[in-house]
Design an enzyme around this catalytic site. Sequence first.
Site, PDB file in Angstrom:
ATOM      1  CB  CYS A  41      -0.928  -0.030   1.210  1.00 11.93           C
ATOM      2  SG  CYS A  41      -1.821   1.498   1.445  1.00 11.93           S
ATOM      3  CB  CYS A  46      -3.274   2.524  -1.648  1.00  9.53           C
ATOM      4  SG  CYS A  46      -3.412   0.842  -1.066  1.00  9.53           S
ATOM      5  CE  LYS A  49      -4.732   3.568  -6.654  1.00  7.72           C
ATOM      6  NZ  LYS A  49      -5.660   2.534  -6.175  1.00  7.72           N
ATOM      7  CE1 TYR A 177      -6.963  -1.494  -6.937  1.00  9.79           C
ATOM      8  CE2 TYR A 177      -7.697  -3.772  -6.997  1.00  9.79           C
ATOM      9  CZ  TYR A 177      -6.919  -2.783  -6.425  1.00  9.79           C
ATOM     10  OH  TYR A 177      -6.099  -3.071  -5.380  1.00  9.79           O
ATOM     11  CG  HIS A 435     -30.201  21.903  -5.218  1.00 12.03           C
ATOM     12  ND1 HIS A 435     -30.235  21.052  -6.308  1.00 12.03           N
ATOM     13  CD2 HIS A 435     -30.388  23.153  -5.691  1.00 12.03           C
ATOM     14  CE1 HIS A 435     -30.453  21.772  -7.391  1.00 12.03           C
ATOM     15  NE2 HIS A 435     -30.540  23.046  -7.058  1.00 12.03           N
ATOM     16  CD  GLU A 440     -29.572  17.873  -6.047  1.00 10.20           C
ATOM     17  OE1 GLU A 440     -30.685  18.170  -5.633  1.00 10.20           O
ATOM     18  OE2 GLU A 440     -28.761  18.705  -6.498  1.00 10.20           O
TER      19      GLU A 440
HETATM   20  C1  LIG Z   1      -0.854  -0.797  -7.674  1.00  8.92           C
HETATM   21  C2  LIG Z   1      -1.729  -1.149  -6.503  1.00  8.92           C
HETATM   22  C3  LIG Z   1      -2.710  -0.276  -6.102  1.00  8.92           C
HETATM   23  C4  LIG Z   1      -3.510  -0.561  -5.019  1.00  8.92           C
HETATM   24  N1  LIG Z   1      -4.480   0.326  -4.683  1.00  8.92           N
HETATM   25  C5  LIG Z   1      -5.278   0.076  -3.612  1.00  8.92           C
HETATM   26  C6  LIG Z   1      -6.246   1.019  -3.209  1.00  8.92           C
HETATM   27  O1  LIG Z   1      -6.418   2.077  -3.829  1.00  8.92           O
HETATM   28  N2  LIG Z   1      -7.006   0.746  -2.117  1.00  8.92           N
HETATM   29  C7  LIG Z   1      -6.845  -0.422  -1.405  1.00  8.92           C
HETATM   30  O2  LIG Z   1      -7.537  -0.613  -0.402  1.00  8.92           O
HETATM   31  N3  LIG Z   1      -5.921  -1.348  -1.777  1.00  8.92           N
HETATM   32  C8  LIG Z   1      -5.144  -1.127  -2.857  1.00  8.92           C
HETATM   33  N4  LIG Z   1      -4.176  -2.031  -3.218  1.00  8.92           N
HETATM   34  C9  LIG Z   1      -4.095  -3.315  -2.480  1.00  8.92           C
HETATM   35  C10 LIG Z   1      -3.343  -3.131  -1.166  1.00  8.92           C
HETATM   36  O3  LIG Z   1      -2.101  -2.526  -1.418  1.00  8.92           O
HETATM   37  C11 LIG Z   1      -3.159  -4.485  -0.475  1.00  8.92           C
HETATM   38  O4  LIG Z   1      -4.429  -5.092  -0.335  1.00  8.92           O
HETATM   39  C12 LIG Z   1      -2.519  -4.358   0.892  1.00  8.92           C
HETATM   40  O5  LIG Z   1      -1.280  -3.708   0.825  1.00  8.92           O
HETATM   41  C13 LIG Z   1      -2.344  -5.740   1.519  1.00  8.92           C
HETATM   42  O6  LIG Z   1      -1.666  -5.631   2.739  1.00  8.92           O
HETATM   43  P1  LIG Z   1      -0.895  -6.889   3.344  1.00  8.92           P
HETATM   44  O7  LIG Z   1      -0.487  -6.504   4.711  1.00  8.92           O
HETATM   45  O8  LIG Z   1      -1.703  -8.107   3.179  1.00  8.92           O
HETATM   46  O9  LIG Z   1       0.365  -7.110   2.401  1.00  8.92           O
HETATM   47  P2  LIG Z   1       1.493  -6.109   1.916  1.00  8.92           P
HETATM   48  O10 LIG Z   1       1.137  -4.706   2.158  1.00  8.92           O
HETATM   49  O11 LIG Z   1       1.824  -6.523   0.532  1.00  8.92           O
HETATM   50  O12 LIG Z   1       2.729  -6.429   2.863  1.00  8.92           O
HETATM   51  C14 LIG Z   1       3.410  -7.653   2.807  1.00  8.92           C
HETATM   52  C15 LIG Z   1       4.844  -7.384   3.196  1.00  8.92           C
HETATM   53  O13 LIG Z   1       5.478  -8.637   3.471  1.00  8.92           O
HETATM   54  C16 LIG Z   1       6.813  -8.569   2.999  1.00  8.92           C
HETATM   55  N5  LIG Z   1       7.268  -9.957   2.849  1.00  8.92           N
HETATM   56  C17 LIG Z   1       6.815 -10.878   1.981  1.00  8.92           C
HETATM   57  N6  LIG Z   1       7.404 -12.076   2.207  1.00  8.92           N
HETATM   58  C18 LIG Z   1       8.268 -11.879   3.254  1.00  8.92           C
HETATM   59  C19 LIG Z   1       9.156 -12.738   3.960  1.00  8.92           C
HETATM   60  N7  LIG Z   1       9.228 -14.041   3.674  1.00  8.92           N
HETATM   61  N8  LIG Z   1       9.896 -12.211   4.960  1.00  8.92           N
HETATM   62  C20 LIG Z   1       9.798 -10.892   5.267  1.00  8.92           C
HETATM   63  N9  LIG Z   1       8.972 -10.030   4.640  1.00  8.92           N
HETATM   64  C21 LIG Z   1       8.195 -10.535   3.646  1.00  8.92           C
HETATM   65  C22 LIG Z   1       6.702  -7.796   1.721  1.00  8.92           C
HETATM   66  O14 LIG Z   1       7.953  -7.216   1.355  1.00  8.92           O
HETATM   67  C23 LIG Z   1       5.660  -6.736   2.090  1.00  8.92           C
HETATM   68  O15 LIG Z   1       6.270  -5.564   2.577  1.00  8.92           O
HETATM   69  C24 LIG Z   1      -3.333  -1.771  -4.302  1.00  8.92           C
HETATM   70  C25 LIG Z   1      -2.336  -2.676  -4.688  1.00  8.92           C
HETATM   71  C26 LIG Z   1      -1.544  -2.362  -5.778  1.00  8.92           C
HETATM   72  C27 LIG Z   1      -0.484  -3.328  -6.192  1.00  8.92           C
END
Ligand SMILES: Cc1cc2nc3c(=O)[nH]c(=O)nc-3n(C[C@H](O)[C@H](O)[C@H](O)COP(=O)(O)OP(=O)(O)OC[C@H]3O[C@@H](n4cnc5c(N)ncnc54)[C@H](O)[C@@H]3O)c2cc1C
Length: 458
Positions: A41, A46, A49, A177, A435, A440
Amino acid sequence: MADVDLFVIGAGSGGVRAARVASSHGARVMIAEEHRVGGTCVIRGCVPKKLLVYASRFSDEFEDAAGFGWTVPEPTFHWPALIDNVHREVARLEAAYTATLERFNVTLAKSRAVLEDAHTVRLADGRRVSADTILISTGAWPHYGPKIPGIEHAISSNEAFHLKGLPKRIVIQGGGYIAVEFACIFAGLGSEVTLVYRGENILRGFDDDIREHLRNEMRGRGIAVICGHTIAAIEPSSDEFTTRLSDGSAIVSDKVMFAIGRRPNVMGLGLDKLNVRIHEHGGVDVDECSRTSVPNIYAIGDVTNRVNLTPVAIREGHAFADTLYGGKPTPVDHSNVPTAVFSEPELGVIGLTERQACERLAKVDIYKTSFRPMKATLSGRATRVFMKLVVDGATDRVVGCHIAGLDAGELIQVLGIAVKMGATKADFDATMAVHPTAAEELVTMREPAMRHRRQAAE
Ligand SMILES: Cc1cc2nc3c(=O)[nH]c(=O)nc-3n(C[C@H](O)[C@H](O)[C@H](O)COP(=O)(O)OP(=O)(O)OC[C@H]3O[C@@H](n4cnc5c(N)ncnc54)[C@H](O)[C@@H]3O)c2cc1C
């Protein structure tokens, strides 16, 4: 005694929230992050973006200003200035997330972490940390589909934030999306954009009217939307690419981007040898409290492939910590999640589509409207707002709301409360209009455009 009470793998939206709330409940917590604190994110999703979305919308503002009496000198756009500023903001947020972890006494290991056994995590330097409970919050990663010739030349959304310059022409494959948002971002910034999608229409899973409306609006803005095709090959030649489609046609561009989906990060974590069950959709299989098939291992966020959005990952992380360490069992309700697509125009949706409602309910009433927004009267911009309410004809409850238009994301956040509370169409009608606004219309649609009635079984 184990080294820590809780080990969190992955410091993204879900992991950071779970770690800090568990710690505030008194747990000894360690978190590992192999890339940058903040996760998708903050670093490549997010936040950057949305900043690009803001940037892309200025072109319309400059054009629209003329109808309101402004003379704007020929605007010019400088991609490196935007990208530098975006990265500065991302770094600020990363530091803020890291500081939060420190403030809550969560130990941060800047390292990849994998499971050695159900109670031991191994870090990249070989260090082993024992934990009573392990939380997998490793997120997801873009995938490129079946291997096609030249796929190594394609970028994903990850690389889009690091381009050296704005591509003059870009081909984007995908209909979800992320693909749609990037198509609108690049088009707004001045690129010539072609969107290629294998399905019959973009945004599968969204309401059919909204999908059609957005496709038409995108086409109206000069984005070529090609459905029913896939990219079969990417051929580089000097500094451009020829993209061959499944029907043999070709498109020449400066960049090719794939945004066809994201896969849960489950590979190489050691889950298989521990018999952590993987769901057929590829995510870690969990129950309503995010517990996996191994009782002391939990998983939240995109790695579980439930509803892949930041607020959902955060809610799951918070609920996990409250359940395990706060003495407050908290299952997460994944129904009626409001969501936005930051396309142009923006979409805001919650609840059932017309099609879903007709499958699930015996009586469905549809209210919809499409109109020219007031601002477009003077700007002359060819755009329309679309709004649809899906109502359960038996109970009068509003079970779905679908909006395309300015600030639809902001609207659906507020409207989402009413829908989540079970508001009826009569409640909407009883609410006084504001309005003049576009919103609305949501409280002034009186006659159903369609009444679906399922025949009772003989
Ligand atoms: C381009 C894009 C736009 C988006 N826009 C939106 C939006 O507008 N609104 C919205 O709600 N969501 C949006 N999302 C989705 C949102 O970013 C994700 O749903 C959210 O970040 C998920 O959070 P998470 O904690 O599950 O995983 P993540 O935020 O992906 O975090 C996982 C972390 O784990 C780390 N990791 C992975 N494996 C290991 C390991 N073995 N050891 C140590 N670290 C590790 C990764 O490096 C990462 O930092 C978007 C996603 C993308 C790609």
